[in-house]
Write a protein that holds these residues in place. Structure first.
Motif, PDB file in Angstrom:
ATOM      1  N   TYR A 118     -10.067   3.662  -3.166  1.00  0.00           N
ATOM      2  CA  TYR A 118      -8.732   3.145  -3.909  1.00  0.00           C
ATOM      3  C   TYR A 118      -7.854   4.039  -3.963  1.00  0.00           C
ATOM      4  O   TYR A 118      -8.175   5.221  -4.525  1.00  0.00           O
ATOM      5  CB  TYR A 118      -8.894   2.014  -4.783  1.00  0.00           C
ATOM      6  CG  TYR A 118      -9.583   2.568  -6.165  1.00  0.00           C
ATOM      7  CD1 TYR A 118      -8.723   3.140  -7.166  1.00  0.00           C
ATOM      8  CD2 TYR A 118     -10.894   2.855  -6.363  1.00  0.00           C
ATOM      9  CE1 TYR A 118      -9.309   3.726  -8.328  1.00  0.00           C
ATOM     10  CE2 TYR A 118     -11.341   3.343  -7.505  1.00  0.00           C
ATOM     11  CZ  TYR A 118     -10.870   3.818  -8.581  1.00  0.00           C
ATOM     12  OH  TYR A 118     -11.227   4.059  -9.710  1.00  0.00           O
ATOM     13  N   SER A 119      -6.632   3.790  -3.870  1.00  0.00           N
ATOM     14  CA  SER A 119      -5.566   4.812  -4.077  1.00  0.00           C
ATOM     15  C   SER A 119      -5.188   4.554  -5.599  1.00  0.00           C
ATOM     16  O   SER A 119      -5.182   3.718  -6.415  1.00  0.00           O
ATOM     17  CB  SER A 119      -4.043   4.411  -3.544  1.00  0.00           C
ATOM     18  OG  SER A 119      -4.421   4.304  -2.018  1.00  0.00           O
ATOM     19  N   CYS A 121      -2.380   5.440  -8.097  1.00  0.00           N
ATOM     20  CA  CYS A 121      -0.877   5.237  -8.124  1.00  0.00           C
ATOM     21  C   CYS A 121       0.086   5.234  -9.301  1.00  0.00           C
ATOM     22  O   CYS A 121      -0.500   4.936 -10.413  1.00  0.00           O
ATOM     23  CB  CYS A 121      -0.453   4.171  -7.121  1.00  0.00           C
ATOM     24  SG  CYS A 121      -1.261   3.945  -5.660  1.00  0.00           S
ATOM     25  N   PRO A 128       0.765   7.250  -4.531  1.00  0.00           N
ATOM     26  CA  PRO A 128      -0.362   7.926  -5.027  1.00  0.00           C
ATOM     27  C   PRO A 128       0.107   9.280  -5.953  1.00  0.00           C
ATOM     28  O   PRO A 128       0.869   9.989  -5.486  1.00  0.00           O
ATOM     29  CB  PRO A 128      -1.060   8.514  -3.805  1.00  0.00           C
ATOM     30  CG  PRO A 128      -0.961   7.526  -2.705  1.00  0.00           C
ATOM     31  CD  PRO A 128       0.766   7.156  -3.050  1.00  0.00           C
ATOM     32  N   ASP A 132      -6.982   9.834  -3.433  1.00  0.00           N
ATOM     33  CA  ASP A 132      -7.879   8.415  -3.469  1.00  0.00           C
ATOM     34  C   ASP A 132      -9.151   8.693  -3.949  1.00  0.00           C
ATOM     35  O   ASP A 132      -9.838   9.650  -3.806  1.00  0.00           O
ATOM     36  CB  ASP A 132      -8.071   7.870  -1.950  1.00  0.00           C
ATOM     37  CG  ASP A 132      -6.669   7.237  -1.607  1.00  0.00           C
ATOM     38  OD1 ASP A 132      -5.793   7.462  -2.103  1.00  0.00           O
ATOM     39  OD2 ASP A 132      -6.624   7.127  -0.325  1.00  0.00           O
ATOM     40  N   LYS A 198      -5.041  -0.496  -4.196  1.00  0.00           N
ATOM     41  CA  LYS A 198      -4.105   0.333  -5.169  1.00  0.00           C
ATOM     42  C   LYS A 198      -4.427   0.082  -6.611  1.00  0.00           C
ATOM     43  O   LYS A 198      -4.185  -1.087  -7.035  1.00  0.00           O
ATOM     44  CB  LYS A 198      -2.741   0.079  -4.818  1.00  0.00           C
ATOM     45  CG  LYS A 198      -2.434   0.677  -3.287  1.00  0.00           C
ATOM     46  CD  LYS A 198      -0.942   0.569  -3.078  1.00  0.00           C
ATOM     47  CE  LYS A 198      -0.623   1.193  -1.544  1.00  0.00           C
ATOM     48  NZ  LYS A 198       1.062   1.275  -1.497  1.00  0.00           N
TER      49      LYS A 198
END
Length: 252
Positions: A118-119, A121, A128, A132, A198
């Motif tokens: 998952y990013s 952010c 980002p 990740d 995200k």
């Protein structure tokens, strides 16, 4: 017929971001879902925003008393009818293929639990700010003690195989305790090495406050796992080192 997936979401004063979350769910390529949202007595117009969407798959419950995210998730879990359980907080996002990819992997590989990249952010731009988070390791109870690789936004499990697992409402590290309890019952969780979600890194979130987090993590081992003081300190130290590495992976 495709199996039903239950999406579990706690909401609290989420008006600023929740419409983005709603759109990410409506964009899913896998459409056989129910979305159980439990609002924890928001003081803003979160509930009014949610009520603008008359989709029958959205099942909103508004609590009469604030009880925290773990309690709100539990209220949604109690009502969940799906075979698969997925978690999405009210300010995070999924890519359109999230549910389809996760469920297909579980079915094709006979997996009870999966997690993905998952990013991480920026709160407002959703661009980002760290590399990740990579789902690059098979997760077991043993290695989950030393670092929590499972995040709600990127993890799914199969209730037909393992049943439902609830969150301890008296812990500020309820996610980690719940995952540990689940991994006691199954041998492993599998990684999907694709970025499918995200995570919004909010500066005012509980998970980002460091003042008491070491103590809270120590209590995961001491109070909830029932370990000795020495053993609890050992795992807390491992968790702290791994946590530093987790959040120090900046871009090259």
């Amino acid at each position: 017929m495709k199996d039903l997936v239950s999406i579990i979401t706690p909401s609290y004063n989420s008006a600023e971001f929740i419409e983005e979350t709603i759109h990410s769910v409506f964009s899913q390529t896998y459409t056989n879902w129910e979305w159980l949202i439990t609002d924890d007595l928001s003081r803003d117009n979160t509930v009014e925003i949610l009520q603008k969407y008359p989709d029958l798959r959205i099942k909103l419950k508004v609590l009469k008393q604030n009880g925290g995210a773990g309690n709100a998730r539990n209220k949604s879990l109690e009502r969940a009818q799906g075979r698969y359980i997925a978690f999405l907080d009210s300010d995070d996002l999924w890519y359109p293929e999230y549910l389809e990819t996760m469920i297909n992997y579980m079915q094709e590989n006979n997996a009870e639990l999966v997690y993905c990249n998952y990013s991480r952010c920026d709160e407002y731009t959703m661009q980002p700010v760290l590399k990740d988070f990579e789902a690059d390791t098979i997760v077991t109870f043993s290695n989950l003690l030393k670092t929590c690789r499972l995040a709600p936004v990127s993890t799914m499990y199969d209730t037909q195989r393992v049943g439902k697992f609830f969150f301890p409402v008296k812990s500020k590290r309820e996610d980690h305790v719940m995952w540990l309890n689940l991994l006691k019952e199954i041998p492993k969780g599998y990684p999907i090495q694709r970025t499918l979600a995200k995570y919004r890194m909010r500066e005012n979130s509980v998970s980002r406050k460091k003042k008491n987090i070491i103590k809270d993590q120590y209590l995961v081992y001491k109070d909830f796992m029932g370990y000795s003081t020495v053993k609890s300190l050992y795992y807390t130290a491992n968790w702290a080192v791994n946590g530093f590495l987790k959040y120090s992976k900046i871009f090259n």
